[in-house]
Enzyme design. Structure first.
Site, PDB file in Angstrom:
ATOM      1  N   GLU A  61      -4.215   2.115  -7.180  1.00 50.49           N
ATOM      2  CA  GLU A  61      -4.619   3.221  -6.314  1.00 50.49           C
ATOM      3  C   GLU A  61      -3.805   4.470  -6.651  1.00 50.49           C
ATOM      4  O   GLU A  61      -2.705   4.654  -6.129  1.00 50.49           O
ATOM      5  CB  GLU A  61      -4.380   2.860  -4.852  1.00 50.49           C
ATOM      6  CG  GLU A  61      -5.207   1.686  -4.362  1.00 50.49           C
ATOM      7  CD  GLU A  61      -5.456   1.789  -2.868  1.00 50.49           C
ATOM      8  OE1 GLU A  61      -6.617   1.859  -2.479  1.00 50.49           O
ATOM      9  OE2 GLU A  61      -4.484   1.821  -2.105  1.00 50.49           O
ATOM     10  N   HIS A  98       0.858  -1.190   0.000  1.00 50.82           N
ATOM     11  CA  HIS A  98       0.000   0.000   0.000  1.00 50.82           C
ATOM     12  C   HIS A  98       0.897   1.244   0.000  1.00 50.82           C
ATOM     13  O   HIS A  98       1.950   1.252   0.639  1.00 50.82           O
ATOM     14  CB  HIS A  98      -0.908  -0.012   1.237  1.00 50.82           C
ATOM     15  CG  HIS A  98      -1.983   1.033   1.168  1.00 50.82           C
ATOM     16  ND1 HIS A  98      -1.722   2.364   1.410  1.00 50.82           N
ATOM     17  CD2 HIS A  98      -3.302   0.950   0.861  1.00 50.82           C
ATOM     18  CE1 HIS A  98      -2.850   3.052   1.257  1.00 50.82           C
ATOM     19  NE2 HIS A  98      -3.820   2.217   0.920  1.00 50.82           N
TER      20      HIS A  98
HETATM   21  P1  PGA Z   1      -9.695   5.984   0.444  1.00 51.43           P
HETATM   22  O1  PGA Z   1      -8.467   5.002   0.696  1.00 51.43           O
HETATM   23  O2  PGA Z   1     -10.862   5.143   0.018  1.00 51.43           O
HETATM   24  O3  PGA Z   1      -9.916   6.642   1.791  1.00 51.43           O
HETATM   25  O4  PGA Z   1      -9.288   6.954  -0.607  1.00 51.43           O
HETATM   26  C1  PGA Z   1      -8.198   3.942  -0.174  1.00 51.43           C
HETATM   27  C2  PGA Z   1      -6.961   3.233   0.260  1.00 51.43           C
HETATM   28  O5  PGA Z   1      -5.996   3.885   0.681  1.00 51.43           O
HETATM   29  O6  PGA Z   1      -6.903   1.978   0.217  1.00 51.43           O
END
Ligand code: PGA
Length: 227
Positions: free
Chosen positions: A152, A95
């Site tokens: 992401e 992540h």
């Molecule tokens: P968010 O986070 O939905 O708050 O943007 C997603 C993540 O970091 O997995």
């Protein structure tokens, strides 16, 4: 096609918070047959969450990270075997918050992927645009073929500004060309009950942070895929 939603609670919630979340969540929870929800709770809540979700077949346990090492003298680490014993099915690795705040490298993430696979769980490997190929390089094709990939974009995480669906579709295509045409790809970044339906048209599910922290909102995200 079946979809996977992952609620990423990050470093939020205590025991009491888990119980009140569950109460609110169950009031409206529904999931289309074949779809799955995995809850990536903090390590301290996984044992309790396991007992709570046990009777519900389409809710699975997930973890937010894992030791890159096997069982051994690595003070403070939780290893893949320990997570697997707890009933964890999915483990988020790489992540952007781990890469940024804990300086995790592509090589370390590759070790985590190997540990997770060796313990019989599925790695959810987070990748970012611009690094899709380099982040794949540390892994062999066989490991890549057994991952779920979470795309992401940094600017979309926690910002309330979700990525444009068209650009997500293009990146999903790139990811499949690098990681394998069959690899499931999730989108993450400011996913809400209102926008989740659009993303699952172009990928295999969503990784949800902020919006998953509220039980009622998390249930709405699941319901949004029922139609
Ligand atoms: P968010 O986070 O939905 O708050 O943007 C997603 C993540 O970091 O997995």
């Amino acid at each position: 096609m079946s979809k996977l939603l992952i609620a990423n609670w990050k470093s939020h919630k205590t025991h009491a918070g888990l119980l009140s979340w569950w109460d609110e969540f169950m009031r409206d929870f529904q999931l289309k047959e074949g779809n799955l929800l995995a809850i990536a709770a903090p390590f301290t809540l996984l044992g309790e969450l396991k007992k709570i979700i046990e009777p519900i077949e389409n809710i699975k346990l997930a973890a937010q990270t894992v030791s890159p090492f096997p069982m051994g003298s690595y003070t403070g680490e939780i290893n893949a075997q320990q997570l697997s014993e707890l009933g964890v099915k999915y483990v988020i690795v790489g992540h952007s918050e781990r890469r940024r705040y804990f300086h995790e490298t592509d090589e370390l993430v590759a070790d985590q992927v190997r540990e997770v696979l060796a313990a019989g769980m599925t790695p959810v490997l987070c990748v970012d645009e611009g690094y899709i190929e380099s982040q794949a390089q540390a892994l062999d094709d066989d490991a890549l073929a057994h991952c779920v990939i979470a795309y992401e974009p940094l600017a979309a995480i926690g910002s309330g500004v979700a990525a444009d669906v068209g650009s997500v579709a293009a990146v999903v295509k790139t990811i499949r060309s690098v990681y394998g045409s069959q690899v499931p790809v999730l989108y993450g970044g400011s996913v809400t009950p209102e926008n989740v339906g659009e993303y699952v048209l172009v990928c295999d599910g969503a990784l949800v942070g902020g919006a998953s922290l509220d039980g009622a909102t998390a249930a709405q995200i699941c319901s949004a895929l029922v139609a």
